[in-house]
Design a protein around this motif. Structure first.
Motif, PDB file in Angstrom:
ATOM      1  N   PHE A 288       0.866  -1.175  -0.069  1.00 18.09           N
ATOM      2  CA  PHE A 288      -0.033   0.070  -0.019  1.00 18.09           C
ATOM      3  C   PHE A 288       0.854   1.362  -0.071  1.00 18.09           C
ATOM      4  CE2 PHE A 288      -3.787  -2.624   2.185  1.00 18.09           C
ATOM      5  CZ  PHE A 288      -4.406  -2.521   0.984  1.00 18.09           C
ATOM      6  N   LEU A 289       2.155   1.334   0.783  1.00 10.13           N
ATOM      7  CA  LEU A 289       2.796   2.291   0.758  1.00 10.13           C
ATOM      8  C   LEU A 289       4.006   2.318  -0.182  1.00 10.13           C
ATOM      9  CD1 LEU A 289       4.135   4.909   2.425  1.00 10.13           C
ATOM     10  CD2 LEU A 289       5.486   3.008   3.676  1.00 10.13           C
ATOM     11  N   LYS A 291       4.226   0.675  -2.950  1.00  6.23           N
ATOM     12  CA  LYS A 291       3.678   0.820  -4.436  1.00  6.23           C
ATOM     13  C   LYS A 291       2.861   2.198  -4.461  1.00  6.23           C
ATOM     14  CE  LYS A 291       5.841  -3.047  -5.649  1.00  6.23           C
ATOM     15  NZ  LYS A 291       7.001  -2.933  -6.329  1.00  6.23           N
ATOM     16  N   ARG A 292       2.658   2.770  -3.536  1.00  6.29           N
ATOM     17  CA  ARG A 292       1.761   4.271  -3.620  1.00  6.29           C
ATOM     18  C   ARG A 292       0.234   3.677  -4.312  1.00  6.29           C
ATOM     19  NH1 ARG A 292       6.600   3.684  -5.462  1.00  6.29           N
ATOM     20  NH2 ARG A 292       6.681   5.276  -6.847  1.00  6.29           N
ATOM     21  N   ILE A 293      -0.245   2.608  -3.388  1.00  8.07           N
ATOM     22  CA  ILE A 293      -1.668   2.116  -4.011  1.00  8.07           C
ATOM     23  C   ILE A 293      -2.762   2.861  -3.753  1.00  8.07           C
ATOM     24  CG2 ILE A 293      -3.284   0.381  -3.919  1.00  8.07           C
ATOM     25  CD1 ILE A 293      -0.798  -1.590  -3.789  1.00  8.07           C
ATOM     26  N   HIS A 294      -3.958   3.098  -4.753  1.00  4.07           N
ATOM     27  CA  HIS A 294      -5.044   3.610  -4.453  1.00  4.07           C
ATOM     28  C   HIS A 294      -5.983   2.704  -4.279  1.00  4.07           C
ATOM     29  CE1 HIS A 294      -3.265   7.940  -4.563  1.00  4.07           C
ATOM     30  NE2 HIS A 294      -2.292   7.208  -5.241  1.00  4.07           N
ATOM     31  N   LEU A 295      -6.724   2.785  -3.292  1.00  2.39           N
ATOM     32  CA  LEU A 295      -7.966   1.818  -3.336  1.00  2.39           C
ATOM     33  C   LEU A 295      -9.272   2.424  -2.880  1.00  2.39           C
ATOM     34  CD1 LEU A 295      -8.188  -1.533  -0.984  1.00  2.39           C
ATOM     35  CD2 LEU A 295      -9.567   0.389  -0.417  1.00  2.39           C
TER      36      LEU A 295
ATOM     37  N   TYR B 166      -5.310  13.955   0.051  1.00  2.00           N
ATOM     38  CA  TYR B 166      -6.359  12.995   0.420  1.00  2.00           C
ATOM     39  C   TYR B 166      -7.476  13.070   1.402  1.00  2.00           C
ATOM     40  CZ  TYR B 166      -2.832  11.218  -2.898  1.00  2.00           C
ATOM     41  OH  TYR B 166      -2.052  10.994  -3.772  1.00  2.00           O
ATOM     42  N   VAL B 265      -1.964   6.332   3.718  1.00  2.00           N
ATOM     43  CA  VAL B 265      -0.813   5.420   4.195  1.00  2.00           C
ATOM     44  C   VAL B 265       0.347   6.349   3.683  1.00  2.00           C
ATOM     45  CG1 VAL B 265       0.124   3.077   3.884  1.00  2.00           C
ATOM     46  CG2 VAL B 265      -2.287   3.536   3.470  1.00  2.00           C
ATOM     47  N   CYS B 266       1.165   6.717   4.983  1.00  2.00           N
ATOM     48  CA  CYS B 266       2.101   7.521   4.913  1.00  2.00           C
ATOM     49  C   CYS B 266       3.415   6.859   5.331  1.00  2.00           C
ATOM     50  CB  CYS B 266       1.746   8.801   5.825  1.00  2.00           C
ATOM     51  SG  CYS B 266       3.188   9.651   6.083  1.00  2.00           S
ATOM     52  N   GLY B 267       3.221   5.624   6.294  1.00  2.00           N
ATOM     53  CA  GLY B 267       4.318   4.736   6.557  1.00  2.00           C
ATOM     54  C   GLY B 267       3.655   3.522   7.261  1.00  2.00           C
ATOM     55  N   HIS B 296      -5.336   5.530   0.130  1.00  2.00           N
ATOM     56  CA  HIS B 296      -3.955   6.301  -0.719  1.00  2.00           C
ATOM     57  C   HIS B 296      -2.806   6.188  -0.047  1.00  2.00           C
ATOM     58  CE1 HIS B 296      -7.465   8.392  -2.905  1.00  2.00           C
ATOM     59  NE2 HIS B 296      -7.997   8.324  -1.502  1.00  2.00           N
ATOM     60  N   GLY B 297      -1.843   5.354  -0.777  1.00  2.64           N
ATOM     61  CA  GLY B 297      -0.386   5.365  -0.322  1.00  2.64           C
ATOM     62  C   GLY B 297       0.158   6.259  -1.264  1.00  2.64           C
ATOM     63  N   PHE B 298       1.083   6.996  -0.569  1.00  2.14           N
ATOM     64  CA  PHE B 298       1.961   8.447  -1.205  1.00  2.14           C
ATOM     65  C   PHE B 298       3.237   8.459  -0.852  1.00  2.14           C
ATOM     66  CE2 PHE B 298       2.030  12.108   1.483  1.00  2.14           C
ATOM     67  CZ  PHE B 298       1.566  11.649   2.742  1.00  2.14           C
ATOM     68  N   LEU B 299       4.012   8.964  -1.585  1.00  2.00           N
ATOM     69  CA  LEU B 299       5.225   9.669  -1.288  1.00  2.00           C
ATOM     70  C   LEU B 299       5.374  10.879  -1.251  1.00  2.00           C
ATOM     71  CD1 LEU B 299       7.654   7.228  -3.062  1.00  2.00           C
ATOM     72  CD2 LEU B 299       7.117   7.100  -0.657  1.00  2.00           C
ATOM     73  N   GLU B 302       6.613  12.427  -4.827  1.00  2.00           N
ATOM     74  CA  GLU B 302       5.676  12.485  -6.004  1.00  2.00           C
ATOM     75  C   GLU B 302       4.503  13.482  -5.856  1.00  2.00           C
ATOM     76  OE1 GLU B 302       6.446   7.705  -7.238  1.00  2.00           O
ATOM     77  OE2 GLU B 302       4.647   8.366  -6.210  1.00  2.00           O
TER      78      GLU B 302
END
Lengths: 363, 363
Positions: A288-289, A291-295, B166, B265-267, B296-299, B302
């Protein structure tokens, strides 16, 4: 005319077997019973402002299992009432209408939430949400009524709305579709192919795998015979995951997700009948983190309510494309309401070969 | 001037499963070593088109653990090279600049990816991405340099960008923030309170719980002493979940999610050091569907690249608000590069009391 039998399918008992929740598979004759004790006089039964409907088709969907629960258990759809008829989306024809409420002309075909009964009189509330189907047939192509509870109805809308709202497909992206032999999955395959994607499809029988291939899947496999994670490792990574399954299948996707993958959570059938409380083992949540997934979990009714243009465009385009063969579809028909209990179990166990419907009467 | 010592922290060994002790954790003196074998002549060392930097501050962040891996393991950030200095966001001051490349004047304070070294000469590629900090101080308020690697730097940006992209907060919604005592979590608490939300905060020590309360959390608890699921059941359901933890904490959220909840999802610190491959048991995955959750997983990098306006507004607003006290912050400083290995482990084990930084030199 003399009163005639009005066969109905009643919710008889919450599926049981384990102490805590709504656990176990729905058993025909026990969870539901086919009841012929009611009679009805079609000419004289009072309508009280509503209409008398002859039910032609009812849809059998996986989510029905979730409604067969104790009333105190909360979920996203209301529980069925014990000893009352089941209901679900279906097609009926109006036989009589109350002169004080000419909502529909006799002879009109309607789509709506119908009782599992040969004949019934809906509440005014339910009646208000019926859709007259005659306007949907203003094109020369003809579809059987049953299609309107499948690919041209709620399951088809589920695929089209979910894909449109959340997939964000790019050409050559890899899409993994689960329960690919069903009306939602097979429609998603076709939408993904139209978007130029590569499609990996999984299903639980060789017949369903063959159907998934016939509608365009590039890779289709029987998950009972091939390891999902291995197939995804070979054919992935996966950019768009259409989730119908949960558990180890979900985890296999997470282990083979592409960067910025999208997950569209439309169902989770492994969870519906498992309330053992044991949970499932997930090894790849970190994706989830990483791969920076969006669900996106969604319900078709909510998306349709938020985007009325989706609904309009669906009925303007999809039935025509189904009738012309531009979109392919299949159904698995049982004839007669007395087979509903068995059909519900078939769908929960995945033994149906395509979208399951009960045809109660031809016209 | 004669050559002087140039202390550096080198990546020495991929953390491995040490039986019975810190399985997978980075061990100071083994995973990393403090090396004093290099000397440098500050007046004569060749710059080759780059600059000579005196490093003042380096940041210690949880994600560094993910870079301490074998090069063949793929992930979202590149692995550290063995026997080379670690690097991370930091603050330095330019001592000399190559006359052929006057990118920065001597005396300029810069923010960028700096080696864990007392002095170093960046590659031209890295140099290009440095930011001169003098422009950030065009307001009368003063922040210590160390803040620019914490709340006024990458962790602060992480909170602000993730929340902005998000969270979609509505007044009176319930927000659950994990690792609430850190620079990201404590900033999220304050953003949520500004949006009119109720904030539940969890942290792993009483000091961190107290800090979370001091910045505005309505409910703050030590997850080692109180059951997360019980707190969420009492104070929830949760509309917005700021994920730093994973595992049973994630599952506790899923079991207490509100309809249409958002997960940012930040960590996922429980996954970083889990080299067992056993995975985690999840009981509530069905909530993705039944609560129609969006995740939402994110960096941060990005999101910042996609939304340059976020970056501009961050530097225009956040340092000022931190300096004026409108936003509260804290840090946990170790003085001296020789303490970096221990500081990295502290952060992985959660023993730090706030945002962890190494101050190497004052000016």
């Amino acid at each position: 005319m003399a009163p005639i039998k009005n066969g109905r399918v009643l919710f008889n008992e919450v599926p049981s077997g384990l102490p805590m929740f709504h656990v176990g598979y729905p058993v025909p004759g026990r969870t539901t019973v086919y009841d012929v004790s009611q009679t009805i006089d079609l000419d004289t039964v009072p309508l009280n402002g509503s209409v008398l409907i002859k039910v032609l088709v009812v849809s059998i969907d996986p989510y029905l299992r979730g409604r067969m629960r104790a009333p105190e258990v909360e979920s996203y759809s209301p529980p069925f009432a014990l000893h009352q008829p089941l209901h679900n989306h279906g097609i009926g024809v109006i036989l009589r209408t109350d002169s004080s409420n000419p909502a529909f002309e006799p002879g009109t075909h309607i789509y709506g939430l119908l009782d599992f009964a040969e004949y019934f009189i809906p509440s005014i509330d339910r009646l208000k949400r019926f859709v007259a189907l005659k306007t949907l047939l203003d094109n020369p192509s003809i579809l059987p009524w049953s299609a309107y509870v499948g690919v041209a109805g709620m399951p088809g809308q589920t695929a089209v709305y979910g894909w449109r709202a959340y997939a964000d497909p790019k050409p050559n992206e890899v899409v993994f579709v689960t329960t690919a032999g069903g009306p939602v999955g097979s429609m998603v395959i076709q939408l993904a192919k139209k978007a130029g994607c590569k499609v990996i499809a999984s299903a639980g029988s060789d017949a369903k795998v063959a159907f998934a291939k016939s509608v365009g899947a590039d890779v289709a496999f029987n998950y009972k015979e091939q390891d999902t994670a291995e197939v995804l490792k070979r054919e992935g990574p996966v950019d768009i995951y259409w989730e119908h399954v949960g558990g180890s299948t979900f985890d296999a996707f997470l282990g083979n997700a592409a960067n910025h993958a999208r997950v569209i959570v439309c169902g989770m059938i492994t969870a519906y009948n498992d309330s053992t409380g044991n949970g499932v083992n997930m090894k790849n949540l970190i994706s989830f983190l990483s791969k920076r997934i969006h669900l996106h979990g969604f319900l078709v009714g909510e998306v349709g309510a938020k985007h009325p243009e989706y609904v309009t465009e669906f009925y303007a385009e999809i039935p025509k494309q189904l009738a012309s063969g531009e979109l392919k579809w299949a159904e698995d028909v049982s004839h007669g309401l007395e087979l509903a209990g068995e059909a519900i179990l078939e769908v929960q166990e995945g033994r149906n070969t395509a979208k399951k419907v009960i045809v109660i009467a031809k016209e």
